[in-house]
Scaffold this active site. Sequence first.
Site, PDB file in Angstrom:
ATOM      1  N   GLY A   1       0.839  -1.187   0.000  1.00  0.00           N
ATOM      2  CA  GLY A   1       0.000   0.000   0.000  1.00  0.00           C
ATOM      3  C   GLY A   1       0.870   1.231   0.000  1.00  0.00           C
ATOM      4  O   GLY A   1       2.008   1.200   0.495  1.00  0.00           O
TER       5      GLY A   1
ATOM      6  N   GLN B   1       3.146  10.116   0.840  1.00  0.00           N
ATOM      7  CA  GLN B   1       4.444   9.428   0.943  1.00  0.00           C
ATOM      8  C   GLN B   1       5.334   9.711  -0.250  1.00  0.00           C
ATOM      9  O   GLN B   1       6.545   9.475  -0.187  1.00  0.00           O
ATOM     10  CB  GLN B   1       4.247   7.916   1.081  1.00  0.00           C
ATOM     11  CG  GLN B   1       3.604   7.509   2.404  1.00  0.00           C
ATOM     12  CD  GLN B   1       3.460   6.007   2.490  1.00  0.00           C
ATOM     13  OE1 GLN B   1       2.509   5.447   1.976  1.00  0.00           O
ATOM     14  NE2 GLN B   1       4.420   5.351   3.118  1.00  0.00           N
TER      15      GLN B   1
ATOM     16  N   LEU C   1       6.461   2.004   4.310  1.00  0.00           N
ATOM     17  CA  LEU C   1       7.548   2.329   3.382  1.00  0.00           C
ATOM     18  C   LEU C   1       8.248   3.625   3.775  1.00  0.00           C
ATOM     19  O   LEU C   1       9.377   3.861   3.374  1.00  0.00           O
ATOM     20  CB  LEU C   1       7.018   2.410   1.943  1.00  0.00           C
ATOM     21  CG  LEU C   1       6.498   1.079   1.368  1.00  0.00           C
ATOM     22  CD1 LEU C   1       5.893   1.293  -0.014  1.00  0.00           C
ATOM     23  CD2 LEU C   1       7.599   0.036   1.313  1.00  0.00           C
TER      24      LEU C   1
ATOM     25  N   HIS D   1      -2.563   7.773   6.618  1.00  0.00           N
ATOM     26  CA  HIS D   1      -1.537   8.626   5.988  1.00  0.00           C
ATOM     27  C   HIS D   1      -2.160   9.913   5.447  1.00  0.00           C
ATOM     28  O   HIS D   1      -1.542  10.976   5.496  1.00  0.00           O
ATOM     29  CB  HIS D   1      -0.875   7.891   4.811  1.00  0.00           C
ATOM     30  CG  HIS D   1       0.302   7.043   5.191  1.00  0.00           C
ATOM     31  ND1 HIS D   1       1.442   7.554   5.764  1.00  0.00           N
ATOM     32  CD2 HIS D   1       0.535   5.720   5.044  1.00  0.00           C
ATOM     33  CE1 HIS D   1       2.316   6.570   5.968  1.00  0.00           C
ATOM     34  NE2 HIS D   1       1.783   5.440   5.539  1.00  0.00           N
TER      35      HIS D   1
HETATM   36 NI    NI Z   1       2.662   3.554   5.574  1.00  0.00          NI
END
Ligand code: NI
Length: 224
Positions: free
Chosen positions: A95, A100, A145, A190
């Site tokens: 995901g 990000q 990540l 997020h």
């Molecule tokens: Ni994450």
Amino acid sequence: MGLSKDIGAHLFAGLAGLLATVRWGGKPRDCPRHNPAGLRDPGRLHYITGMIRPILIHPDPRLKKVCDPVVEITDEVRRLADEMLETMYDAPGIGLAAPQVGVMRRVVVMDCVKDPALPARPIVLVNPEVLWRSEELSTYEEGCLSIPEQYAEISRPAEVRVRWTALDGSPQDEQFAGLWATCVQHEIDHLDGKLFIDYLGPLKRQMITRKMEKLKRERARLGA
Ligand code: NI
């Protein structure tokens, strides 16, 4: 959502028990980058943009902000989604949320199909919203990540119903369970500037943040 310490790790280790534990990630078999056979599948060509975006590493102020809704699905949004999928598969991860990669818009991509015998299921969620959460919780070992190689067991609602807009503009509504449920909640967090480490106590969170600061200093020194 993040990647595993050991690729091809054991999945759903505790599935039979009360806790289901999983390590994120693993090289998705269907990523064309890792599966040349995928290049012959026109369905996969959609995901070859040749653009892997750099993933922001915590701490970064952009990972703490609430993202803006997408008002119109333009070519730019479609391209962003493709690039996010490619970046996610490349990482590898299951995901990825737009902030990000430094884009402050409410866009999430996911593919939680872990079994190489099953077809991939890349999903793009524009403006996702959780409509319902189960009372029952499940616990997974999460990673991110943006917080490489750090993992922690996090409890979240075991099932959630989510509404979003697909890239073709159609409204979507689906109930997610298992790893998908955890992943979609992690990714929607997020969009609201929330990381999985925010569910941990302050000491553990601070320890992970310090490790990430060190990692960023090292990467900067190496010019990575
Ligand atoms: Ni994450």
